[in-house]
Design a protein around this motif. Structure first.
Motif, PDB file in Angstrom:
ATOM      1  N   ILE A   4       0.862  -1.172   0.000  1.00 59.17           N
ATOM      2  CA  ILE A   4       0.000   0.000   0.000  1.00 59.17           C
ATOM      3  C   ILE A   4       0.900   1.224   0.000  1.00 59.17           C
ATOM      4  CG2 ILE A   4      -1.673   1.356   1.346  1.00 59.17           C
ATOM      5  CD1 ILE A   4      -2.883  -1.173   0.134  1.00 59.17           C
ATOM      6  N   GLY A   5       0.638   2.150  -0.905  1.00 66.48           N
ATOM      7  CA  GLY A   5       1.360   3.418  -0.951  1.00 66.48           C
ATOM      8  C   GLY A   5       0.448   4.518  -0.447  1.00 66.48           C
ATOM      9  N   ILE A   6       0.883   5.244   0.555  1.00 63.56           N
ATOM     10  CA  ILE A   6       0.068   6.313   1.137  1.00 63.56           C
ATOM     11  C   ILE A   6       0.614   7.660   0.693  1.00 63.56           C
ATOM     12  CG2 ILE A   6      -0.663   7.433   3.282  1.00 63.56           C
ATOM     13  CD1 ILE A   6      -0.609   4.675   4.602  1.00 63.56           C
ATOM     14  N   VAL A   7      -0.240   8.432   0.010  1.00 67.23           N
ATOM     15  CA  VAL A   7       0.100   9.795  -0.388  1.00 67.23           C
ATOM     16  C   VAL A   7      -0.032  10.658   0.858  1.00 67.23           C
ATOM     17  CG1 VAL A   7      -0.484  11.751  -1.870  1.00 67.23           C
ATOM     18  CG2 VAL A   7      -0.763   9.401  -2.727  1.00 67.23           C
ATOM     19  N   GLY A   8       1.063  11.260   1.300  1.00 71.89           N
ATOM     20  CA  GLY A   8       1.096  11.951   2.586  1.00 71.89           C
ATOM     21  C   GLY A   8       0.559  13.363   2.616  1.00 71.89           C
ATOM     22  N   ASN A   9      -0.202  13.753   1.614  1.00 74.38           N
ATOM     23  CA  ASN A   9      -0.846  15.063   1.662  1.00 74.38           C
ATOM     24  C   ASN A   9      -2.187  14.999   0.944  1.00 74.38           C
ATOM     25  OD1 ASN A   9       0.111  14.934  -0.959  1.00 74.38           O
ATOM     26  ND2 ASN A   9       0.987  16.978  -0.974  1.00 74.38           N
ATOM     27  N   ASN A  10      -2.917  16.103   1.001  1.00 77.81           N
ATOM     28  CA  ASN A  10      -4.239  16.141   0.388  1.00 77.81           C
ATOM     29  C   ASN A  10      -4.318  17.170  -0.742  1.00 77.81           C
ATOM     30  OD1 ASN A  10      -4.133  18.424   1.961  1.00 77.81           O
ATOM     31  ND2 ASN A  10      -5.915  17.930   3.222  1.00 77.81           N
ATOM     32  N   ALA A  11      -3.171  17.566  -1.280  1.00 82.14           N
ATOM     33  CA  ALA A  11      -3.144  18.546  -2.365  1.00 82.14           C
ATOM     34  C   ALA A  11      -3.600  17.907  -3.678  1.00 82.14           C
ATOM     35  CB  ALA A  11      -1.722  19.090  -2.532  1.00 82.14           C
ATOM     36  N   ASN A  12      -4.261  18.703  -4.506  1.00 83.29           N
ATOM     37  CA  ASN A  12      -4.683  18.205  -5.814  1.00 83.29           C
ATOM     38  C   ASN A  12      -3.481  17.849  -6.680  1.00 83.29           C
ATOM     39  OD1 ASN A  12      -7.394  18.540  -5.202  1.00 83.29           O
ATOM     40  ND2 ASN A  12      -7.481  20.591  -6.062  1.00 83.29           N
ATOM     41  N   ARG A  13      -2.444  18.651  -6.629  1.00 83.24           N
ATOM     42  CA  ARG A  13      -1.212  18.398  -7.379  1.00 83.24           C
ATOM     43  C   ARG A  13      -0.137  18.048  -6.360  1.00 83.24           C
ATOM     44  NH1 ARG A  13       1.952  17.373 -11.250  1.00 83.24           N
ATOM     45  NH2 ARG A  13       3.433  18.821 -12.175  1.00 83.24           N
ATOM     46  N   SER A  14       0.361  16.823  -6.418  1.00 82.81           N
ATOM     47  CA  SER A  14       1.322  16.359  -5.429  1.00 82.81           C
ATOM     48  C   SER A  14       2.424  15.555  -6.100  1.00 82.81           C
ATOM     49  CB  SER A  14       0.614  15.481  -4.388  1.00 82.81           C
ATOM     50  OG  SER A  14       1.547  14.794  -3.596  1.00 82.81           O
ATOM     51  N   TYR A  15       3.664  15.983  -5.910  1.00 80.68           N
ATOM     52  CA  TYR A  15       4.780  15.207  -6.436  1.00 80.68           C
ATOM     53  C   TYR A  15       4.961  13.912  -5.654  1.00 80.68           C
ATOM     54  CZ  TYR A  15       5.979  18.879  -9.659  1.00 80.68           C
ATOM     55  OH  TYR A  15       5.939  19.775 -10.691  1.00 80.68           O
ATOM     56  N   ASN A  16       4.436  13.838  -4.452  1.00 76.45           N
ATOM     57  CA  ASN A  16       4.482  12.585  -3.700  1.00 76.45           C
ATOM     58  C   ASN A  16       3.515  11.571  -4.295  1.00 76.45           C
ATOM     59  OD1 ASN A  16       6.394  12.848  -1.293  1.00 76.45           O
ATOM     60  ND2 ASN A  16       5.380  14.825  -1.455  1.00 76.45           N
ATOM     61  N   ARG A  17       2.363  12.025  -4.772  1.00 75.14           N
ATOM     62  CA  ARG A  17       1.451  11.144  -5.495  1.00 75.14           C
ATOM     63  C   ARG A  17       2.115  10.692  -6.800  1.00 75.14           C
ATOM     64  NH1 ARG A  17      -2.291  14.490  -6.011  1.00 75.14           N
ATOM     65  NH2 ARG A  17      -3.444  13.873  -4.141  1.00 75.14           N
TER      66      ARG A  17
END
Length: 187
Positions: A4-17
């Protein structure tokens, strides 16, 4: 191997995503990496613990069924995001799905320092009582200047960065396998 990969923010544009999506595609022949969002989780509130929100329960179930977790954290003011902290509070108070679960920390940021402060803080949180995750030692993948490292299709453009990510992720795969064998031996 199911991760499972968890995106650590809730931004619409995320380099972590983008980083997690890249990892899911790049390592698809070795693992199944399901990217999960945490923006829909309500802020942690002890008053809600009697009726745990469905989004929290769904995330806990996915983590419990996985062999390991990859958390992609941005760095906001030298720290992890409020939504990631809230997510971890839910996971440490309800069900404890991260207990003894192998976790890899990665991060992408626009600046030069990558996510060094946030990763250090996240490592401390994941090692704390109540969470007790098995965090991959070393192998810290901190992607600095993230806007310059991906093309429009979300592909990493720097060969040395890809090579280092592959090295770190290979270490994580071995870490997950060793953890699985240890858990079976103890059962």
């Amino acid at each position: 191997m199911k991760l499972i990969g968890i995106v650590g923010n809730n931004a619409n544009r995320s380099y972590n995503r983008t980083l997690l999506q890249y990892m899911a595609k790049h390592f698809a022949s070795d693992v199944e990496l399901e990217v999960r969002e945490i923006g829909q989780l309500p802020m942690f509130n002890e008053n809600l613990m009697k009726a745990v929100p469905e989004a929290v329960t769904e995330l806990m179930t996915a983590i419990e069924a996985a062999d390991g977790v990859v958390i992609a954290t941005p760095e906001y003011d030298h720290s992890i995001t409020a939504c990631l902290k809230s997510c971890l509070e839910w996971l440490s108070c309800v069900g404890h799905p991260l207990t003894d679960k192998p976790v890899m920390i990665v991060g992408a940021s626009l600046g030069q320092q990558g996510t060094s402060w946030a990763q250090t803080q996240l490592r401390e949180i994941l090692n704390s009582p109540g969470i007790n995750a098995q965090v991959l030692p070393g192998n810290q993948f901190m992607l600095s200047f993230a806007s310059q490292k991906f093309d429009e299709q979300g592909q990493m453009t720097d060969a040395r960065t890809v090579e280092f990510l592959e090295k770190c992720f290979g270490s994580f795969q071995r870490f997950v396998q060793t953890n699985r064998e240890t858990q079976l031996a103890l059962a």
